[in-house]
Design an enzyme around this catalytic site. Structure first.
Site, PDB file in Angstrom:
ATOM      1  N   SER A 166      -1.452  41.720 -90.553  1.00 30.79           N
ATOM      2  CA  SER A 166      -1.964  42.945 -90.666  1.00 30.79           C
ATOM      3  C   SER A 166      -0.274  43.892 -90.683  1.00 30.79           C
ATOM      4  O   SER A 166       1.025  42.991 -90.062  1.00 30.79           O
ATOM      5  CB  SER A 166      -1.824  42.555 -89.086  1.00 30.79           C
ATOM      6  N   TYR A 179      -3.394  38.656 -81.074  1.00 32.81           N
ATOM      7  CA  TYR A 179      -3.431  39.367 -81.701  1.00 32.81           C
ATOM      8  C   TYR A 179      -2.092  39.238 -82.517  1.00 32.81           C
ATOM      9  O   TYR A 179      -1.924  38.992 -83.756  1.00 32.81           O
ATOM     10  CB  TYR A 179      -3.713  40.696 -82.524  1.00 32.81           C
TER      11      TYR A 179
END
Length: 285
Positions: A166, A179
Site C-alpha cells: 500500500s 496497517y
C-alpha cells in the site's frame, strides 16, 4: 476489452489470493493476468470471518463471487479454478498449491493480494487482538503462500511474485495504526525475496495501491467521515483532493500493474515497489 493484443503470460499458471469480491482488487488482478495469457487460480476465504469485518464489510461475505471471478477468467479463454483458502493457515496454503500442481501444473506467478484493514485506526485505540489479526492476514498470509510456491518456482528456475502492499507501506499517515506496520513489512519481505531468489530466476516485486474504489475503499470513506465528523461525500472529496490525477483508482488499475510486473516486459525489474496511486502522496517516487 482485453488489455493485451498479445499474450505475454501465455503458458503461465498464476494464483491470486483474495479474489472473491465483485468490487475487489483481487478480481481486477485475476482478469488482467487472464488478459495477458495466464491460466488463473483464484482463492478467498471460504466462510465469513466475522472477526475481520469492517463497517459491515467482511471476508468471505459471498463465496459465490469467487466462482464468478473464475467464470470471468474462463470467458477470456483461460483455465481457472476457484478454491477456498484462509491465508492465515499455512497448511491450507500448501494444500492449495499442491492441488493446483496436480490439476494445472506448477504455479509460476503469485499475486499475494489477500488482506484486511482490521488493523487501521488511531494507534492508542487498537487492541492487541486487532494488531495480531492484521499481522496474521496481511503479513503471515503472504509468507505462507510464498513459502508454498517457491519450491515449484525453484524447480522451474523461473517465477514472478507480486506482493500487494500500500502507499501506507512506503509512507505513513496517522490513524492507520497496525496497517502501516504490516504494509511496511511487506516492502521488506519483497526486497528480501528479490535478493535471495533473484539468482534462481525468481523475481519479486510489489504494487503499492493508493485509494482504490472497492467495497473496502468505501468502508474507508465511512471511517474517515466518522473520524472527522463529516458526511460520506465530504470524506470522498477529502480523499480525492490528495490525489494529483483527481480520481479514485479502480481494481483494473492495480491489475494492469501486476500483470506488467509478472510479464516478460518487466524481466529486469526485481525488488521494485510500484505505486499505483495517482501520485498520492505528493512527492512519492
Amino acid at each position: 476489452m482485453p488489455l493485451y493484443s498479445t499474450a505475454p503470460l501465455d503458458g503461465r499458471i498464476a494464483l491470486v489470493t483474495g479474489a472473491g469480491r465483485a468490487r475487489g482488487i483481487g478480481r481486477g488482478i485475476a482478469l488482467a493476468l487472464a488478459d495477458a495469457g495466464a491460466d488463473v487460480v483464484v482463492t478467498d476465504v471460504g466462510t465469513r470471518r466475522a472477526d475481520l469485518t469492517i463497517q459491515g464489510v467482511g471476508l468471505g461475505d459471498d463465496p459465490d463471487e469467487l466462482e464468478a471471478t473464475a467464470d470471468l477468467v474462463r470467458e477470456r479463454g483461460r483455465r481457472s479454478i476457484a478454491l477456498p483458502l484462509d491465508v492465515t493457515d499455512a497448511g491450507a496454503a500448501a494444500a492449495v498449491v499442491s492441488r493446483v500442481r496436480d490439476e494445472l501444473g506448477i504455479i509460476d506467478v503469485l499475486a499475494n493480494n489477500a488482506g484486511t484493514g482490521i488493523g487501521a485506526g488511531p494507534f492508542l485505540d487498537l487492541t492487541d487482538t486487532n494488531f495480531t489479526l492484521s499481522w496474521q492476514v496481511n503479513v503471515l498470509g503472504q509468507v505462507h503462500l510464498t513459502r508454498a510456491v517457491l519450491p515449484g518456482m525453484i524447480e522451474l528456475r523461473r517465477g514472478s511474485i507480486v506482493n500487494v502492499t500500500s502507499i501506507m507501506g512506503v509512507a505513513a499517515a496517522g490513524g492507520y495504526g497496525g496497517y502501516v506496520l504490516d504494509k511496511h513489512a511487506i516492502v521488506g519481505l519483497t526486497r528480501l525475496l528479490a535478493h535471495e531468489f533473484g539468482p534462481r530466476g525468481i523475481r519479486t516485486n510489489a504494487v503499492a495501491p493508493g485509494y482504490i474504489l472497492t467495497d473496502l475503499g468505501e468502508a474507508e470513506q465511512t471511517l474517515i467521515a466518522q473520524q472527522f465528523g463529516i458526511d460520506q461525500q465530504d470524506a470522498l472529496g477529502a480523499i480525492l483532493s490528495q490525489i494529483p490525477v483527481g480520481r479514485s483508482g479502480q481494481p483494473h488499475d492495480v491489475g494492469s500493474a501486476v500483470a506488467w510486473l509478472a510479464g516478460v516486459g518487466a524481466d529486469f525489474v526485481n525488488g521494485a515497489i510500484l505505486p499505483v496511486s495517482g501520485g498520492q502522496p505528493a512527492g512519492l517516487a
